[in-house]
Design an enzyme around this catalytic site. Structure first.
Site, mmCIF file in Angstrom:
data_model
loop_
_atom_site.group_PDB
_atom_site.id
_atom_site.type_symbol
_atom_site.label_atom_id
_atom_site.label_comp_id
_atom_site.label_asym_id
_atom_site.label_seq_id
_atom_site.Cartn_x
_atom_site.Cartn_y
_atom_site.Cartn_z
ATOM 1 N N GLU A 193 42.069 42.004 37.822
ATOM 2 C CA GLU A 193 41.683 42.870 38.943
ATOM 3 C C GLU A 193 42.409 42.407 40.195
ATOM 4 O OE1 GLU A 193 37.450 42.440 40.115
ATOM 5 O OE2 GLU A 193 37.257 41.386 38.218
ATOM 6 N N CYS A 242 35.483 42.380 35.869
ATOM 7 C CA CYS A 242 35.590 41.187 35.012
ATOM 8 C C CYS A 242 35.442 41.483 33.527
ATOM 9 C CB CYS A 242 34.531 40.165 35.405
ATOM 10 S SG CYS A 242 34.629 39.686 37.121
ATOM 11 N N HIS A 280 29.384 35.897 31.258
ATOM 12 C CA HIS A 280 30.244 35.976 32.445
ATOM 13 C C HIS A 280 29.632 35.096 33.537
ATOM 14 C CE1 HIS A 280 32.590 37.213 35.777
ATOM 15 N NE2 HIS A 280 31.574 37.821 36.375
HETATM 16 P P1 HMG Z 1 24.719 33.491 50.028
HETATM 17 O O1 HMG Z 1 23.942 34.391 50.911
HETATM 18 O O2 HMG Z 1 25.821 32.747 50.656
HETATM 19 O O3 HMG Z 1 23.827 32.383 49.359
HETATM 20 O O4 HMG Z 1 25.276 34.380 48.843
HETATM 21 P P2 HMG Z 1 22.228 32.268 49.251
HETATM 22 O O5 HMG Z 1 21.663 32.007 50.585
HETATM 23 O O6 HMG Z 1 21.691 33.431 48.436
HETATM 24 O O7 HMG Z 1 22.152 30.928 48.406
HETATM 25 C C1 HMG Z 1 22.614 30.877 47.097
HETATM 26 C C2 HMG Z 1 21.618 30.085 46.261
HETATM 27 O O8 HMG Z 1 21.614 28.752 46.753
HETATM 28 C C3 HMG Z 1 20.190 30.589 46.373
HETATM 29 O O9 HMG Z 1 19.585 30.365 45.110
HETATM 30 C C4 HMG Z 1 19.562 29.650 47.401
HETATM 31 O O10 HMG Z 1 18.157 29.501 47.286
HETATM 32 C C5 HMG Z 1 20.274 28.350 47.052
HETATM 33 P P3 HMG Z 1 18.600 31.485 44.457
HETATM 34 O O11 HMG Z 1 17.447 31.612 45.407
HETATM 35 O O12 HMG Z 1 19.408 32.758 44.408
HETATM 36 O O13 HMG Z 1 18.279 30.934 43.129
HETATM 37 N N1 HMG Z 1 20.360 27.409 48.172
HETATM 38 C C6 HMG Z 1 20.129 26.081 48.041
HETATM 39 N N2 HMG Z 1 19.790 25.344 46.962
HETATM 40 C C7 HMG Z 1 19.622 23.980 47.164
HETATM 41 N N3 HMG Z 1 19.802 23.384 48.378
HETATM 42 C C8 HMG Z 1 20.148 24.110 49.469
HETATM 43 C C9 HMG Z 1 20.324 25.518 49.334
HETATM 44 N N4 HMG Z 1 20.661 26.521 50.185
HETATM 45 C C10 HMG Z 1 20.676 27.666 49.458
HETATM 46 N N5 HMG Z 1 20.314 23.507 50.643
HETATM 47 C C11 HMG Z 1 26.000 35.328 46.820
HETATM 48 C C12 HMG Z 1 25.219 34.179 47.444
HETATM 49 C C13 HMG Z 1 25.947 35.178 45.313
HETATM 50 C C14 HMG Z 1 25.358 36.666 47.216
HETATM 51 C C15 HMG Z 1 27.467 35.262 47.344
HETATM 52 O O14 HMG Z 1 28.074 34.072 46.908
HETATM 53 C C16 HMG Z 1 28.323 36.431 46.898
HETATM 54 O O15 HMG Z 1 28.324 37.491 47.508
HETATM 55 N N6 HMG Z 1 29.130 36.234 45.821
HETATM 56 C C17 HMG Z 1 30.057 37.262 45.318
HETATM 57 C C18 HMG Z 1 29.363 38.256 44.442
HETATM 58 C C19 HMG Z 1 28.910 37.656 43.128
HETATM 59 O O16 HMG Z 1 29.430 36.649 42.664
HETATM 60 N N7 HMG Z 1 27.939 38.320 42.466
HETATM 61 C C20 HMG Z 1 27.477 37.897 41.158
HETATM 62 C C21 HMG Z 1 27.080 39.068 40.265
HETATM 63 S S1 HMG Z 1 28.338 40.318 40.221
HETATM 64 C C22 HMG Z 1 29.546 39.666 39.142
HETATM 65 O O17 HMG Z 1 29.312 38.717 38.451
HETATM 66 C C23 HMG Z 1 30.864 40.352 39.133
HETATM 67 C C24 HMG Z 1 32.024 39.627 39.823
HETATM 68 O O18 HMG Z 1 32.450 38.541 39.014
HETATM 69 C C25 HMG Z 1 33.168 40.595 40.083
HETATM 70 C C26 HMG Z 1 33.666 41.451 38.944
HETATM 71 O O19 HMG Z 1 33.009 41.835 38.000
HETATM 72 O O20 HMG Z 1 34.840 41.815 39.087
HETATM 73 C C27 HMG Z 1 31.617 39.052 41.163
#
Ligand code: HMG
Length: 449
Positions: free
Chosen positions: A83, A120, A244
């Site tokens: 991609e 992906c 994935h």
């Molecule tokens: P964010 O807002 O930066 O992070 O975005 P957050 O605040 O949600 O924190 C992440 C996790 O860390 C959370 O865990 C927090 O609690 C924890 P959860 O509650 O979700 O279990 N956390 C901590 N843990 C321990 N100590 C701390 C601490 N602080 C926070 N101090 C987000 C996270 C995934 C949204 C962002 O990284 C993002 O937008 N990523 C890109 C999109 C993505 O990867 N999506 C996944 C599903 S879609 C997919 O897999 C397809 C893809 O590969 C593309 C394709 O298919 O082509 C992306």
């Protein structure tokens, strides 16, 4: 019946690394544990200034062909899943074939080349295409080369920036494979979604939180669809569950749902009932919100049980070892997860022949696919050759300022300023490199001895 599947695999990681806990988190003023514990990531891989999706894909394919003692005429098909393509017409597979023809004597003149796109999940779809081509008897005894290659970069300061990565996985798809055979049965969960997309732009537009929900929903549908053709899936049916992995924390969420699903109406649910009660059934609730509260409470209890923790440590955690240190490779990610599991079994001296894997692929936009794989008797020989641990170890460790420079180099909007003549962090050796631009705006490559 002829078995078809993955005969051999080779991995090429981008040669630079960004340490998320020690370099990225401090620069962003964030707690390192958000990355290491929350997302489950230690580091990302990045391409050096002379690397891109073609060099990484060609380097992985070159190694794979050398290990397997293959010549171009042994390959009847080259499909690239990506991609991160830079051309809307000429497929990346033609560039990669051109590179390989520089180092092999023969040519791929009679191989069918293409490029697959569906975020992906396209890597798995390319394997499907090869499987169908072989099953249809159109392959004339030849194998297919499937290359999943991506530079998974996000715009700076996008929440996705923490999950970046870059690398390629090359796989040989053949009759009577040496590594794993693929099940005929497949399950799909597919819907028109706008959670992650790149409408003619390099860096994705992402609704990160929603993308997590969409991943979980499509995976559930794909698992139910798989069960409708393959029969009920239970927790002990599979040695590993490679999924994935955009970041390991995503798989941790999905695994808990999968375990709840796979243990429903089984002896495991009965055993757990004393500790955390039975699973909530929708029909027992007056409204959705009460049902959802009960589910949340059950899941909170489930994830603390010894039964779940032991299953997760044995079946899921070994799939995440490579990903934790390289980030998201988009199309290659699920194939890294499979390799990671097989490598763990190999390192532990485990006899895996005849055991099964439950493989879950996913692409935003959105589609999940689930199928089963059976590990072949000769699997160890194919895993023994992998050098991914050494490659990970050898990467150049970027400072934050260097990371920003590298991100700019790979930004298509400003790339022309550099014209392939900018500082590199590592010295290329026995590999393909980007060598500048041709007269029609095409990319040029050369092999460095
Ligand atoms: P964010 O807002 O930066 O992070 O975005 P957050 O605040 O949600 O924190 C992440 C996790 O860390 C959370 O865990 C927090 O609690 C924890 P959860 O509650 O979700 O279990 N956390 C901590 N843990 C321990 N100590 C701390 C601490 N602080 C926070 N101090 C987000 C996270 C995934 C949204 C962002 O990284 C993002 O937008 N990523 C890109 C999109 C993505 O990867 N999506 C996944 C599903 S879609 C997919 O897999 C397809 C893809 O590969 C593309 C394709 O298919 O082509 C992306």
């Amino acid at each position: 019946m002829t078995e078809v599947g993955i005969d051999a695999v080779e991995i090429w990681t981008g040669k630079l690394t960004l340490d998320l806990a020690n370099t990225f988190a401090p620069a962003k003023g964030e707690d390192p544990e958000k990355y290491t514990k929350g997302l489950g990531l230690n580091a990302s891989s990045f391409p050096d200034t002379y690397e891109d999706i073609v060099t990484m894909g060609a380097n992985a394919a070159h190694r794979l062909m050398e290990h397997e003692g293959l010549e171009p005429e042994d390959i009847g098909r080259i499909d690239v899943a990506t991609e991160s393509a830079f051309d809307n017409s000429k497929p990346v597979s033609t560039y990669i074939a051109g590179c390989l023809e520089e180092v092999f004597e023969g040519e791929f003149s009679h191989a069918n080349k293409g490029e697959r796109k569906f975020a992906c999940v396209a890597g798995t779809q390319s394997i499907d295409d090869a499987y169908n081509w072989i099953k249809a008897g159109r392959h004339r005894g030849r194998s297919a080369l499937v290359i999943a290659t991506d530079t998974a970069l996000y715009a700076r300061n996008d929440p996705g920036e923490a999950t970046q990565g870059a690398g390629a996985v090359a796989m040989l798809i053949s009759e009577d494979p040496d590594l794993v055979s693929l099940s005929t049965e497949q399950g799909y969960g597919s819907a028109d979604e706008t959670d992650f997309l790149k409408p003619n732009q390099q860096f994705p537009s992402v609704d990160g939180k929603r993308s997590v929900q969409v991943y979980l929903a499509r995976m559930r549908e794909a698992l139910e669809d798989f069960e409708s053709v393959a029969g009920r899936v239970t927790a002990e049916d599979f040695a590993y569950g490679p999924f994935h992995t955009p970041f390991p924390g995503m798989v941790r969420k999905a695994a808990l749902f999968a375990y709840r699903h796979m243990t429903r109406d089984t002896a495991i649910e009965d055993e757990l009932a004393e500790e955390i009660g039975r699973q909530p059934r929708e029909e027992a609730f007056d409204n959705d919100s009460e049902y959802e509260d009960a589910l949340r409470e059950y899941m909170d209890g489930l994830k603390r049980t010894e039964s779940y923790r032991e299953w997760y440590a044995r079946v899921i955690d070994p799939t995440l070892t490579i990903s934790r240190n390289v980030g998201n490779w988009y199309t290659g990610s699920v194939h890294l997860a499979r390799t990671s599991a097989l490598k763990t079994a190999f390192d532990e001296g485990r006899d895996l022949a005849g055991e099964r894997l439950l493989v879950g692929s996913y692409g935003s936009g959105a589609q999940a696919e689930i199928h089963a794989e059976t590990v072949q008797n000769t699997w160890e020989e194919k895993i023994d050759d992998l050098t991914i641990d050494e490659q990970i170890e050898r990467r150049y460790d970027l400072s934050f300022e260097e990371y920003e420079r590298v991100h700019d180099v790979h930004n298509h909007a400003i790339e022309t300023e550099h014209d392939g003549e900018i500082e590199e962090f590592t010295a290329p050796e026995s590999e393909f490199v980007f060598g500048g631009w041709g007269r029609m705006g095409e990319r040029k490559y050369r092999f460095i001895e």
